[in-house]
Design an enzyme around this catalytic site. Structure first.
Site, PDB file in Angstrom:
ATOM      1  N   LYS A 102       0.833  -1.210   0.000  1.00 49.74           N
ATOM      2  CA  LYS A 102       0.000   0.000   0.000  1.00 49.74           C
ATOM      3  C   LYS A 102       0.861   1.251   0.000  1.00 49.74           C
ATOM      4  CE  LYS A 102      -3.374  -2.184   2.989  1.00 49.74           C
ATOM      5  NZ  LYS A 102      -2.977  -2.413   4.360  1.00 49.74           N
ATOM      6  N   GLY A 103       2.110   1.094   0.387  1.00 50.25           N
ATOM      7  CA  GLY A 103       3.054   2.206   0.585  1.00 50.25           C
ATOM      8  C   GLY A 103       2.928   3.394  -0.349  1.00 50.25           C
ATOM      9  N   CYS A 104       2.728   3.161  -1.646  1.00 54.14           N
ATOM     10  CA  CYS A 104       2.731   4.309  -2.557  1.00 54.14           C
ATOM     11  C   CYS A 104       1.336   4.834  -2.804  1.00 54.14           C
ATOM     12  CB  CYS A 104       3.407   3.953  -3.871  1.00 54.14           C
ATOM     13  SG  CYS A 104       3.141   2.287  -4.413  1.00 54.14           S
ATOM     14  N   ILE A 105       1.137   6.074  -2.442  1.00 50.65           N
ATOM     15  CA  ILE A 105      -0.188   6.703  -2.576  1.00 50.65           C
ATOM     16  C   ILE A 105      -0.103   7.832  -3.608  1.00 50.65           C
ATOM     17  CG2 ILE A 105      -1.991   7.961  -1.379  1.00 50.65           C
ATOM     18  CD1 ILE A 105      -1.583   5.089  -0.402  1.00 50.65           C
TER      19      ILE A 105
ATOM     20  N   MET B 157       8.308   7.275  -2.997  1.00 53.22           N
ATOM     21  CA  MET B 157       6.998   7.547  -2.406  1.00 53.22           C
ATOM     22  C   MET B 157       7.046   7.169  -0.926  1.00 53.22           C
ATOM     23  SD  MET B 157       5.382   8.821  -4.908  1.00 53.22           S
ATOM     24  CE  MET B 157       3.656   8.872  -4.487  1.00 53.22           C
TER      25      MET B 157
END
Lengths: 105, 422
Positions: A102-105, B157
């Protein structure tokens, strides 16, 4: 190669192309996924990363980021990219039968 | 007398001070806010500075204009938080005690996290636009730049305002066109993501924009180092992109005091309950805005929606009641697309940005995920709203929970199956 007849198995994938059901995962399947991802033959170093992220997922509910991998798995960033070219966090999660981090939003 | 201490007086901290000051009796609660800086920055405005659309004066005001009268304001860096002792040590040497703590210390860019980024080309051919200094230096550089390869790179990110890099590209395209030199500039977007944006439907739409504007896209590029001599960025897997001008969105991290206090994750973001905004480790600590580790966007709108939830839950906690307000990950972002137009996206943890109308279904006036002049007007009008309403903690006519009304839901793609040979 120990057996000549290969088994076929149909698995369900999620929208990111990762395994939809963790129960479908096995070490043989991991190798098959690694082939699809152009990672090639899984070595002990690959397995070290795969086992670490599975453990991390079970404890935290999400696969770890590359930073966390580097910090805690004992494999350097450079080597992670050699083992799992392009996107180590995502690729290793896929091979480990886990959803996209989920880390990258 | 109970002490409520707010660390950080940016968008989140200032909003919380205003909300709490109105709600709490001053003979029962003492409100203190700490920040290292006396200037409040309108951060969404930084984007416009490199292109001469905003000046420095548009984006700064004294912080003291926005604090409620009864609030105790301390200007100092934070050195260390001791959550077990309910104490905060400041760099000034003072030690503050609290009964309730709100951490709103935000995120910082860390170009020093990337090898070679802050060497001889830094601020000469390499710039950021996430700080006022960076945005102003870039404006000066662009003013008499004769063209070449403009590379915009996201280091890793998550970053604050994930749409800002795209907006920068669209505005750059427009800027060079208007200067009559677009043919002299090659624009390249180099991202660690596998597409133009994180969410699939929006990524498709925004990817089309890049193509239309002749902006090249390099995906899955994780920067390992900068070669200052050859002017190129090199990925961990040894791919190279040359640049004449590098605009970097460096690694984003929480402040060092969080690391020193051992309260953060690997990027110094604080483990926070995704819905209640209470710290995962300490009941009397709440966290808001960019400082959290929430899987939501790091953006002012998110902080604003969180502030309603945090306010309710902190009061519940003070009264010994269960925390019932729940944050849904709601974000609402205007995206400047150049030439006086813009897009708007509205989404949360579970629903990705979808097309439709906002806020009134079928009417708007804003259009979701579609380029219109009205969306641009909304974006530019937001500056007034920010200074006059938002950080003063006044209610905006916007629900903190995302609404599906007015959104067009695409048909769900069927799950794929794959047959593998074992």
């Amino acid at each position: 190669m120990t057996s000549e007849t290969k088994q076929e198995k149909t698995v369900l994938l999620d929208q990111d192309g990762h395994l939809a059901n963790r129960e479908d995962w096995s070490e043989e399947l991991a190798q098959e996924l690694a082939n699809i991802e152009d990672v090639g033959e899984l070595t002990d170093r690959h397995w070290k990363v795969i086992k670490y992220i599975q453990k991390e997922f079970d404890e935290q509910g999400d696969a770890p980021s590359i930073r966390k991998l580097t910090k805690e798995s004992g494999v350097s960033t450079k080597e992670l990219y050699q083992l799992f070219p392009k996107g180590p966090a995502k690729k290793a999660a896929k091979i480990a039968g886990l959803p996209k981090p989920k880390g990258c939003i | 007398m109970k002490d409520i201490l707010i660390l950080g007086a940016g968008t989140s901290g200032t909003m919380m001070a205003n909300k709490l000051s109105k709600a709490l009796k001053s003979d029962e609660f003492r409100l203190t806010i700490v920040d290292k800086d006396e200037t409040h920055y309108y951060q969404p405005g930084f984007l416009f500075i490199p292109f001469g659309i905003y000046s420095k004066e548009d984006v700064i005001k004294p912080k003291k204009n926005f604090f409620p009268k009864d609030t105790n304001v301390i200007v100092s860096e934070i050195d260390l938080i001791k959550p077990e002792e309910n104490k905060v040590h400041l760099s000034s040497g003072d030690v503050l005690s609290y009964d309730y703590l709100i951490i709103a210390t935000g995120t910082e860019i860390r170009p020093d996290e990337i090898e070679g980024m802050t060497d001889e080309l830094w601020k000469k051919s390499i710039f950021d636009f996430y700080t006022i200094e960076g945005a102003l230096a870039l404006a000066e550089f662009l003013d008499d730049w004769e063209g070449g390869k403009l590379v915009l790179n996201i280091a890793e990110m998550p970053i604050k305002c994930p749409v800002a890099p795209l907006e920068f590209l669209f505005l750059a395209d427009d800027y060079f066109k208007k200067k009559g030199m677009r043919d002299k500039v090659e624009i390249i977007f180099v991202t660690p993501l596998d597409a133009a944006f994180t969410k699939p439907i929006a990524a498709r739409e925004l990817g089309n924009f890049l193509e239309e504007k002749n902006i090249n896209l390099v995906t899955e590029f994780n920067i390992g180092r900068v070669d200052n001599e050859e002017k190129k960025i090199i990925s961990w897997d040894e791919r190279e992109v040359e640049f004449d001008l590098l605009v970097t969105i460096p690694t984003n991290m929480g402040i060092e005091a969080i690391e020193k206090s051992e309260m953060g994750d690997e990027l110094n973001f604080i483990p926070t309950d995704n819905h209640t905004l209470q710290s995962e480790n300490w009941e009397n600590i709440f966290v808001i805005g960019d400082a959290t580790n929430l899987p939501s966007s790091k953006a002012g709108s998110v902080a604003h929606f969180e502030s309603d939830v945090l306010f309710e839950n902190l009061l519940s906690h003070i009264n010994g009641e269960p925390l019932t307000a729940s944050f849904d990950g709601h974000a609402n972002c205007f995206i400047e697309s150049g030439d006086g137009k813009g897009l708007l996206i509205d989404f949360n943890y579970d629903t990705e940005p979808l097309p439709g109308k906002f806020p009134i279904p079928g009417i708007g006036p804003f259009s979701l995920l579609k380029e219109t002049k009205m969306n641009h007007i909304g974006k530019m009008g937001f500056k007034w709203l920010y200074w006059n309403m938002l950080i003063k903690g006044r209610d905006l006519p916007l629900e903190s929970q995302m609404s599906m009304a007015g959104k067009i839901v695409p048909e769900k793609e069927e799950q794929e199956t794959k047959t593998l040979q074992l």
